[in-house]
Scaffold this active site. Structure first.
Site, PDB file in Angstrom:
ATOM      1  N   ASP A 245      86.384  22.795  76.861  1.00  0.00           N
ATOM      2  CA  ASP A 245      85.438  22.155  77.773  1.00  0.00           C
ATOM      3  C   ASP A 245      85.690  22.664  79.192  1.00  0.00           C
ATOM      4  O   ASP A 245      86.837  22.625  79.686  1.00  0.00           O
ATOM      5  CB  ASP A 245      85.603  20.631  77.712  1.00  0.00           C
ATOM      6  CG  ASP A 245      84.548  19.907  78.529  1.00  0.00           C
ATOM      7  OD1 ASP A 245      83.493  19.580  77.967  1.00  0.00           O
ATOM      8  OD2 ASP A 245      84.784  19.685  79.738  1.00  0.00           O
ATOM      9  N   ILE A 246      84.648  23.144  79.852  1.00  0.00           N
ATOM     10  CA  ILE A 246      84.771  23.661  81.229  1.00  0.00           C
ATOM     11  C   ILE A 246      85.066  22.486  82.165  1.00  0.00           C
ATOM     12  O   ILE A 246      84.372  21.458  82.134  1.00  0.00           O
ATOM     13  CB  ILE A 246      83.496  24.389  81.660  1.00  0.00           C
ATOM     14  CG1 ILE A 246      83.209  25.563  80.707  1.00  0.00           C
ATOM     15  CG2 ILE A 246      83.608  24.888  83.100  1.00  0.00           C
ATOM     16  CD1 ILE A 246      81.876  26.242  80.949  1.00  0.00           C
ATOM     17  N   GLU A 288      78.726  21.977  78.233  1.00  0.00           N
ATOM     18  CA  GLU A 288      79.769  22.928  78.626  1.00  0.00           C
ATOM     19  C   GLU A 288      80.884  23.000  77.594  1.00  0.00           C
ATOM     20  O   GLU A 288      81.991  23.456  77.908  1.00  0.00           O
ATOM     21  CB  GLU A 288      80.336  22.547  79.995  1.00  0.00           C
ATOM     22  CG  GLU A 288      81.044  21.211  80.048  1.00  0.00           C
ATOM     23  CD  GLU A 288      80.115  20.024  80.348  1.00  0.00           C
ATOM     24  OE1 GLU A 288      80.628  19.020  80.854  1.00  0.00           O
ATOM     25  OE2 GLU A 288      78.899  20.119  80.090  1.00  0.00           O
TER      26      GLU A 288
END
Length: 375
Positions: A245-246, A288
Protein backbone atom coordinates in the site's frame (compact mmCIF):
# COMPACT_ATOMS: atom_id res chain seq x y z
CA UNK A 1 -1.41 -53.84 -93.88
CA UNK A 2 0.60 -54.61 -96.98
CA UNK A 3 0.33 -58.39 -97.62
CA UNK A 4 3.56 -58.32 -99.57
CA UNK A 5 5.51 -57.29 -96.44
CA UNK A 6 8.11 -59.68 -95.16
CA UNK A 7 7.12 -61.52 -91.95
CA UNK A 8 10.10 -59.98 -90.17
CA UNK A 9 8.80 -56.49 -91.04
CA UNK A 10 5.36 -57.39 -89.74
CA UNK A 11 6.88 -58.71 -86.55
CA UNK A 12 8.90 -55.50 -86.14
CA UNK A 13 5.78 -53.34 -86.61
CA UNK A 14 3.87 -55.39 -84.07
CA UNK A 15 6.71 -55.00 -81.60
CA UNK A 16 6.71 -51.24 -82.16
CA UNK A 17 2.99 -51.10 -81.51
CA UNK A 18 3.42 -53.08 -78.30
CA UNK A 19 6.21 -50.74 -77.18
CA UNK A 20 4.08 -47.66 -77.93
CA UNK A 21 1.13 -49.22 -76.11
CA UNK A 22 3.35 -49.96 -73.11
CA UNK A 23 4.69 -46.41 -73.16
CA UNK A 24 1.17 -44.99 -73.25
CA UNK A 25 0.13 -47.22 -70.36
CA UNK A 26 3.18 -46.13 -68.36
CA UNK A 27 2.42 -42.47 -69.04
CA UNK A 28 -1.21 -42.96 -68.06
CA UNK A 29 -0.14 -44.74 -64.87
CA UNK A 30 2.24 -41.87 -64.04
CA UNK A 31 -0.53 -39.34 -64.64
CA UNK A 32 -2.89 -41.29 -62.36
CA UNK A 33 -0.22 -41.60 -59.67
CA UNK A 34 0.55 -37.87 -59.89
CA UNK A 35 -3.15 -37.09 -59.67
CA UNK A 36 -3.38 -39.31 -56.60
CA UNK A 37 -0.36 -37.58 -55.03
CA UNK A 38 -1.87 -34.17 -55.81
CA UNK A 39 -5.14 -35.27 -54.22
CA UNK A 40 -3.28 -36.36 -51.09
CA UNK A 41 -1.36 -33.09 -50.98
CA UNK A 42 -4.58 -31.10 -51.38
CA UNK A 43 -6.28 -33.09 -48.63
CA UNK A 44 -3.30 -32.60 -46.28
CA UNK A 45 -3.32 -28.86 -46.90
CA UNK A 46 -7.08 -28.68 -46.39
CA UNK A 47 -6.62 -30.50 -43.08
CA UNK A 48 -3.85 -28.05 -42.13
CA UNK A 49 -6.05 -25.08 -43.09
CA UNK A 50 -8.85 -26.38 -40.88
CA UNK A 51 -6.41 -26.86 -37.99
CA UNK A 52 -5.05 -23.33 -38.01
CA UNK A 53 -8.42 -21.73 -38.74
CA UNK A 54 -9.84 -23.57 -35.73
CA UNK A 55 -7.04 -22.43 -33.40
CA UNK A 56 -8.38 -20.04 -30.76
CA UNK A 57 -5.18 -19.48 -28.75
CA UNK A 58 -1.75 -18.21 -29.72
CA UNK A 59 0.12 -21.28 -28.45
CA UNK A 60 -2.19 -23.62 -30.35
CA UNK A 61 -1.75 -21.73 -33.62
CA UNK A 62 2.03 -21.47 -33.34
CA UNK A 63 2.31 -25.17 -32.55
CA UNK A 64 0.32 -26.04 -35.68
CA UNK A 65 2.47 -23.75 -37.84
CA UNK A 66 5.73 -25.31 -36.68
CA UNK A 67 4.67 -28.96 -36.55
CA UNK A 68 1.71 -29.54 -38.87
CA UNK A 69 2.95 -27.27 -41.67
CA UNK A 70 6.37 -28.95 -41.76
CA UNK A 71 4.73 -32.37 -42.07
CA UNK A 72 2.03 -31.26 -44.51
CA UNK A 73 4.43 -29.55 -46.89
CA UNK A 74 7.36 -31.92 -46.30
CA UNK A 75 9.63 -29.11 -45.16
CA UNK A 76 12.93 -29.43 -43.33
CA UNK A 77 12.48 -26.20 -41.38
CA UNK A 78 9.85 -23.58 -40.65
CA UNK A 79 10.47 -20.31 -38.78
CA UNK A 80 8.25 -17.34 -38.00
CA UNK A 81 9.25 -13.72 -37.42
CA UNK A 82 6.70 -11.24 -36.04
CA UNK A 83 7.05 -7.47 -36.03
CA UNK A 84 6.65 -6.00 -32.54
CA UNK A 85 7.85 -2.36 -32.74
CA UNK A 86 7.21 -1.46 -29.08
CA UNK A 87 7.45 -5.02 -27.66
CA UNK A 88 3.77 -4.70 -26.67
CA UNK A 89 2.99 -8.11 -28.11
CA UNK A 90 5.75 -9.85 -26.15
CA UNK A 91 4.72 -8.12 -22.92
CA UNK A 92 1.09 -9.15 -23.40
CA UNK A 93 1.98 -12.78 -24.10
CA UNK A 94 4.30 -12.84 -21.07
CA UNK A 95 1.56 -11.42 -18.85
CA UNK A 96 -0.78 -14.12 -20.16
CA UNK A 97 1.77 -16.72 -19.02
CA UNK A 98 2.55 -17.88 -22.53
CA UNK A 99 6.03 -19.37 -22.46
CA UNK A 100 7.68 -18.06 -25.62
CA UNK A 101 10.86 -20.03 -24.89
CA UNK A 102 8.86 -23.14 -25.86
CA UNK A 103 8.94 -21.87 -29.46
CA UNK A 104 12.62 -21.38 -30.43
CA UNK A 105 11.66 -20.94 -34.10
CA UNK A 106 9.56 -17.88 -33.26
CA UNK A 107 11.32 -14.50 -33.18
CA UNK A 108 10.17 -10.93 -32.58
CA UNK A 109 11.78 -7.89 -34.17
CA UNK A 110 11.13 -4.17 -33.92
CA UNK A 111 11.81 -3.42 -37.59
CA UNK A 112 12.17 -5.51 -40.73
CA UNK A 113 15.65 -4.02 -41.27
CA UNK A 114 16.86 -6.12 -38.34
CA UNK A 115 16.60 -9.13 -40.64
CA UNK A 116 18.88 -7.61 -43.29
CA UNK A 117 16.29 -8.43 -45.96
CA UNK A 118 14.96 -4.91 -46.49
CA UNK A 119 16.15 -5.04 -50.09
CA UNK A 120 13.74 -7.88 -50.82
CA UNK A 121 10.18 -7.17 -51.96
CA UNK A 122 7.86 -6.98 -48.97
CA UNK A 123 4.55 -7.64 -50.72
CA UNK A 124 5.40 -10.87 -52.55
CA UNK A 125 7.06 -14.14 -51.55
CA UNK A 126 10.72 -14.56 -52.49
CA UNK A 127 11.94 -18.02 -53.53
CA UNK A 128 15.44 -19.16 -54.35
CA UNK A 129 18.74 -20.50 -53.03
CA UNK A 130 19.74 -19.84 -49.44
CA UNK A 131 22.07 -16.85 -49.00
CA UNK A 132 23.74 -16.08 -45.69
CA UNK A 133 23.55 -12.33 -46.27
CA UNK A 134 19.77 -12.30 -46.59
CA UNK A 135 18.58 -15.42 -44.80
CA UNK A 136 20.93 -16.17 -41.86
CA UNK A 137 18.81 -14.20 -39.38
CA UNK A 138 15.64 -15.97 -40.53
CA UNK A 139 17.02 -19.46 -39.86
CA UNK A 140 19.50 -18.75 -37.03
CA UNK A 141 17.61 -21.11 -34.71
CA UNK A 142 18.01 -24.09 -37.09
CA UNK A 143 20.81 -26.63 -36.63
CA UNK A 144 21.36 -26.91 -40.38
CA UNK A 145 21.31 -24.29 -43.11
CA UNK A 146 18.67 -24.82 -45.80
CA UNK A 147 19.74 -25.00 -49.43
CA UNK A 148 16.63 -23.32 -50.80
CA UNK A 149 14.13 -21.06 -49.09
CA UNK A 150 10.77 -19.35 -49.44
CA UNK A 151 10.34 -16.07 -47.54
CA UNK A 152 6.63 -15.27 -47.29
CA UNK A 153 5.56 -11.82 -46.06
CA UNK A 154 2.51 -11.93 -43.79
CA UNK A 155 0.26 -9.03 -44.66
CA UNK A 156 -2.96 -7.64 -43.22
CA UNK A 157 -4.52 -4.74 -45.10
CA UNK A 158 -1.20 -4.21 -46.91
CA UNK A 159 0.59 -3.89 -43.57
CA UNK A 160 3.52 -6.21 -42.90
CA UNK A 161 3.08 -8.14 -39.63
CA UNK A 162 5.88 -10.67 -40.08
CA UNK A 163 7.51 -13.34 -42.23
CA UNK A 164 6.83 -17.05 -42.58
CA UNK A 165 10.06 -18.73 -43.66
CA UNK A 166 10.23 -22.17 -45.26
CA UNK A 167 13.51 -24.01 -45.73
CA UNK A 168 14.48 -27.16 -47.59
CA UNK A 169 17.68 -29.18 -47.78
CA UNK A 170 16.89 -29.74 -51.47
CA UNK A 171 18.50 -27.09 -53.66
CA UNK A 172 15.71 -27.23 -56.26
CA UNK A 173 12.74 -27.21 -53.86
CA UNK A 174 12.26 -23.42 -54.10
CA UNK A 175 13.32 -21.67 -57.30
CA UNK A 176 12.95 -18.11 -58.60
CA UNK A 177 10.94 -19.33 -61.59
CA UNK A 178 8.26 -21.08 -59.54
CA UNK A 179 4.70 -19.72 -59.38
CA UNK A 180 3.88 -18.26 -55.96
CA UNK A 181 0.07 -18.42 -56.00
CA UNK A 182 -0.14 -21.31 -53.55
CA UNK A 183 2.49 -19.85 -51.20
CA UNK A 184 0.75 -16.45 -51.24
CA UNK A 185 -2.51 -18.16 -50.29
CA UNK A 186 -0.74 -19.95 -47.42
CA UNK A 187 0.70 -16.65 -46.20
CA UNK A 188 -2.73 -14.97 -46.36
CA UNK A 189 -4.41 -17.70 -44.33
CA UNK A 190 -1.69 -17.71 -41.66
CA UNK A 191 -1.73 -13.89 -41.44
CA UNK A 192 -5.51 -13.89 -40.93
CA UNK A 193 -5.27 -16.64 -38.29
CA UNK A 194 -2.50 -14.78 -36.46
CA UNK A 195 -4.55 -11.60 -36.41
CA UNK A 196 -7.60 -13.48 -35.09
CA UNK A 197 -5.84 -15.31 -32.25
CA UNK A 198 -3.90 -12.21 -31.20
CA UNK A 199 -7.14 -10.23 -31.09
CA UNK A 200 -8.63 -12.99 -28.93
CA UNK A 201 -5.62 -12.88 -26.62
CA UNK A 202 -5.90 -9.07 -26.41
CA UNK A 203 -9.53 -9.36 -25.32
CA UNK A 204 -8.52 -11.79 -22.58
CA UNK A 205 -5.63 -9.52 -21.61
CA UNK A 206 -7.85 -6.43 -21.42
CA UNK A 207 -10.31 -8.29 -19.21
CA UNK A 208 -7.53 -9.26 -16.79
CA UNK A 209 -5.49 -6.03 -16.84
CA UNK A 210 -5.75 -2.80 -14.88
CA UNK A 211 -6.17 -0.11 -17.57
CA UNK A 212 -4.11 2.52 -15.74
CA UNK A 213 -1.02 0.65 -14.56
CA UNK A 214 -1.15 -2.14 -17.18
CA UNK A 215 -0.50 -4.79 -14.53
CA UNK A 216 -2.99 -7.54 -13.70
CA UNK A 217 -6.28 -6.65 -12.06
CA UNK A 218 -7.79 -8.15 -8.89
CA UNK A 219 -9.79 -10.74 -10.80
CA UNK A 220 -6.67 -12.12 -12.44
CA UNK A 221 -4.63 -12.23 -9.22
CA UNK A 222 -7.40 -14.13 -7.42
CA UNK A 223 -7.56 -16.58 -10.32
CA UNK A 224 -3.77 -17.03 -10.21
CA UNK A 225 -3.87 -17.65 -6.46
CA UNK A 226 -6.10 -20.69 -6.93
CA UNK A 227 -3.95 -22.00 -9.79
CA UNK A 228 -0.71 -21.56 -7.87
CA UNK A 229 -2.09 -23.08 -4.66
CA UNK A 230 -3.01 -26.20 -6.64
CA UNK A 231 0.37 -26.29 -8.40
CA UNK A 232 2.26 -25.78 -5.13
CA UNK A 233 0.48 -28.82 -3.68
CA UNK A 234 1.43 -30.97 -6.65
CA UNK A 235 5.05 -29.83 -6.78
CA UNK A 236 5.61 -29.41 -3.02
CA UNK A 237 6.73 -25.80 -2.72
CA UNK A 238 5.64 -22.71 -0.77
CA UNK A 239 4.00 -19.49 -1.97
CA UNK A 240 4.70 -15.99 -0.67
CA UNK A 241 2.08 -13.26 -0.78
CA UNK A 242 2.76 -9.53 -0.41
CA UNK A 243 0.11 -6.89 0.23
CA UNK A 244 1.49 -3.43 -0.64
CA UNK A 245 0.00 0.00 0.00
CA UNK A 246 1.44 3.39 -1.03
CA UNK A 247 1.95 5.58 2.04
CA UNK A 248 -0.06 8.82 2.35
CA UNK A 249 -1.39 8.47 -1.18
CA UNK A 250 -4.23 10.91 -0.50
CA UNK A 251 -1.64 13.61 0.14
CA UNK A 252 -0.12 12.95 -3.30
CA UNK A 253 -3.52 13.43 -4.95
CA UNK A 254 -4.16 16.58 -2.90
CA UNK A 255 -0.75 18.14 -3.60
CA UNK A 256 -0.03 16.91 -7.14
CA UNK A 257 -3.55 16.41 -8.51
CA UNK A 258 -5.08 13.21 -9.80
CA UNK A 259 -2.73 13.14 -12.79
CA UNK A 260 0.19 13.20 -10.38
CA UNK A 261 -1.44 10.38 -8.45
CA UNK A 262 -1.82 8.36 -11.65
CA UNK A 263 1.83 9.00 -12.52
CA UNK A 264 2.90 7.64 -9.12
CA UNK A 265 0.65 4.57 -9.40
CA UNK A 266 2.08 3.68 -12.81
CA UNK A 267 5.68 4.16 -11.70
CA UNK A 268 5.15 2.21 -8.48
CA UNK A 269 3.74 -0.69 -10.53
CA UNK A 270 6.74 -0.50 -12.87
CA UNK A 271 9.26 -0.51 -10.00
CA UNK A 272 7.57 -3.44 -8.31
CA UNK A 273 7.49 -5.43 -11.53
CA UNK A 274 11.21 -4.79 -12.10
CA UNK A 275 12.01 -6.76 -8.93
CA UNK A 276 9.89 -9.79 -9.88
CA UNK A 277 10.46 -12.90 -11.98
CA UNK A 278 8.36 -13.84 -14.98
CA UNK A 279 6.74 -16.60 -12.93
CA UNK A 280 5.59 -14.13 -10.22
CA UNK A 281 2.30 -12.23 -10.35
CA UNK A 282 1.66 -8.54 -9.70
CA UNK A 283 -1.83 -7.09 -9.56
CA UNK A 284 -3.52 -3.85 -8.58
CA UNK A 285 -6.17 -4.64 -6.01
CA UNK A 286 -7.78 -1.22 -6.10
CA UNK A 287 -6.87 2.35 -5.22
CA UNK A 288 -3.23 2.44 -4.13
CA UNK A 289 -3.05 -1.23 -3.13
CA UNK A 290 -1.11 -3.97 -4.93
CA UNK A 291 -0.73 -7.71 -4.33
CA UNK A 292 2.25 -9.85 -5.36
CA UNK A 293 2.48 -13.66 -5.52
CA UNK A 294 5.99 -15.12 -5.35
CA UNK A 295 6.15 -18.70 -6.57
CA UNK A 296 8.35 -21.35 -4.94
CA UNK A 297 9.80 -18.82 -2.49
CA UNK A 298 10.85 -19.06 1.14
CA UNK A 299 10.08 -16.39 3.71
CA UNK A 300 13.72 -15.30 3.72
CA UNK A 301 13.85 -14.87 -0.07
CA UNK A 302 10.45 -13.17 -0.15
CA UNK A 303 11.61 -10.72 2.54
CA UNK A 304 14.63 -9.83 0.40
CA UNK A 305 12.39 -9.11 -2.59
CA UNK A 306 10.02 -7.03 -0.45
CA UNK A 307 12.91 -5.01 0.94
CA UNK A 308 14.25 -4.34 -2.57
CA UNK A 309 10.82 -3.09 -3.60
CA UNK A 310 10.57 -0.87 -0.52
CA UNK A 311 14.00 0.68 -1.13
CA UNK A 312 13.34 1.15 -4.86
CA UNK A 313 10.22 3.22 -4.15
CA UNK A 314 11.53 5.20 -1.18
CA UNK A 315 14.96 6.05 -2.56
CA UNK A 316 14.16 7.73 -5.88
CA UNK A 317 11.72 10.64 -6.42
CA UNK A 318 8.87 10.21 -8.89
CA UNK A 319 8.81 12.34 -12.04
CA UNK A 320 5.37 13.75 -12.85
CA UNK A 321 3.75 14.59 -16.17
CA UNK A 322 3.65 18.32 -15.32
CA UNK A 323 7.42 18.35 -14.87
CA UNK A 324 7.40 18.25 -11.09
CA UNK A 325 8.57 15.56 -8.70
CA UNK A 326 7.33 13.94 -5.54
CA UNK A 327 8.58 11.37 -3.06
CA UNK A 328 6.68 8.56 -1.49
CA UNK A 329 7.16 5.23 0.24
CA UNK A 330 5.33 1.94 0.49
CA UNK A 331 4.29 -0.37 3.32
CA UNK A 332 4.39 -4.12 2.73
CA UNK A 333 2.72 -7.01 4.51
CA UNK A 334 4.21 -10.42 3.81
CA UNK A 335 3.19 -13.99 4.51
CA UNK A 336 4.15 -17.44 3.25
CA UNK A 337 1.96 -20.51 2.79
CA UNK A 338 4.08 -23.59 3.33
CA UNK A 339 3.34 -27.23 2.61
CA UNK A 340 1.82 -27.84 6.05
CA UNK A 341 -0.72 -25.01 5.55
CA UNK A 342 -1.67 -25.78 1.95
CA UNK A 343 -4.50 -28.27 2.37
CA UNK A 344 -8.28 -28.34 2.14
CA UNK A 345 -10.37 -26.00 0.02
CA UNK A 346 -8.15 -23.85 -2.24
CA UNK A 347 -10.50 -20.86 -1.96
CA UNK A 348 -10.16 -21.00 1.84
CA UNK A 349 -6.36 -21.21 1.62
CA UNK A 350 -6.32 -18.20 -0.73
CA UNK A 351 -8.54 -16.12 1.57
CA UNK A 352 -6.42 -17.00 4.60
CA UNK A 353 -3.19 -16.17 2.78
CA UNK A 354 -4.50 -12.79 1.66
CA UNK A 355 -5.92 -12.01 5.12
CA UNK A 356 -2.58 -12.76 6.78
CA UNK A 357 -0.74 -10.51 4.31
CA UNK A 358 -3.34 -7.80 4.96
CA UNK A 359 -2.85 -8.10 8.73
CA UNK A 360 0.92 -7.82 8.23
CA UNK A 361 0.33 -4.70 6.12
CA UNK A 362 -1.80 -3.25 8.93
CA UNK A 363 1.12 -3.83 11.29
CA UNK A 364 3.51 -2.08 8.87
CA UNK A 365 1.19 0.93 8.65
CA UNK A 366 0.82 1.21 12.42
CA UNK A 367 4.52 0.60 12.95
CA UNK A 368 5.44 3.82 11.13
CA UNK A 369 5.00 2.96 7.42
CA UNK A 370 7.79 2.52 4.84
CA UNK A 371 8.56 -0.93 6.20
CA UNK A 372 8.04 -4.66 5.66
CA UNK A 373 6.21 -6.75 8.26
CA UNK A 374 5.64 -10.53 8.28
CA UNK A 375 2.92 -12.79 9.54
Amino acid sequence: MNHTQHPAQIQHQLEQMRQENLLLRTRLQNILEQAHRNQNIMERHQHFDLKIIGASHFEELISHIFSALAITSELDMVTLVLLDPRTDLQKMLADLRIDLSAFPHLHFIRHSKELQIHSLPLLKPVLGPYQDLHHASLFRCCHKKPRSVAVIPLLRQNKLIGYLNLGSLQADRFQHSMATDFIERLGSIIAICLENVLNNERLVYIGLTDPLTQVSNRRYVEQRMLEEIARARRQNYSIACMYLDIDYFKNINDQCGHQGGDDVLCEVARRIKTELRLSDTLGRFGGEEFVVLLINTSLQDAAMVAERIRRSIASTPFSLTDGGQCKTSISIGLTVVGLQENFGDAHHVAREMLARADHALYAAKHGGRNRVCYQ
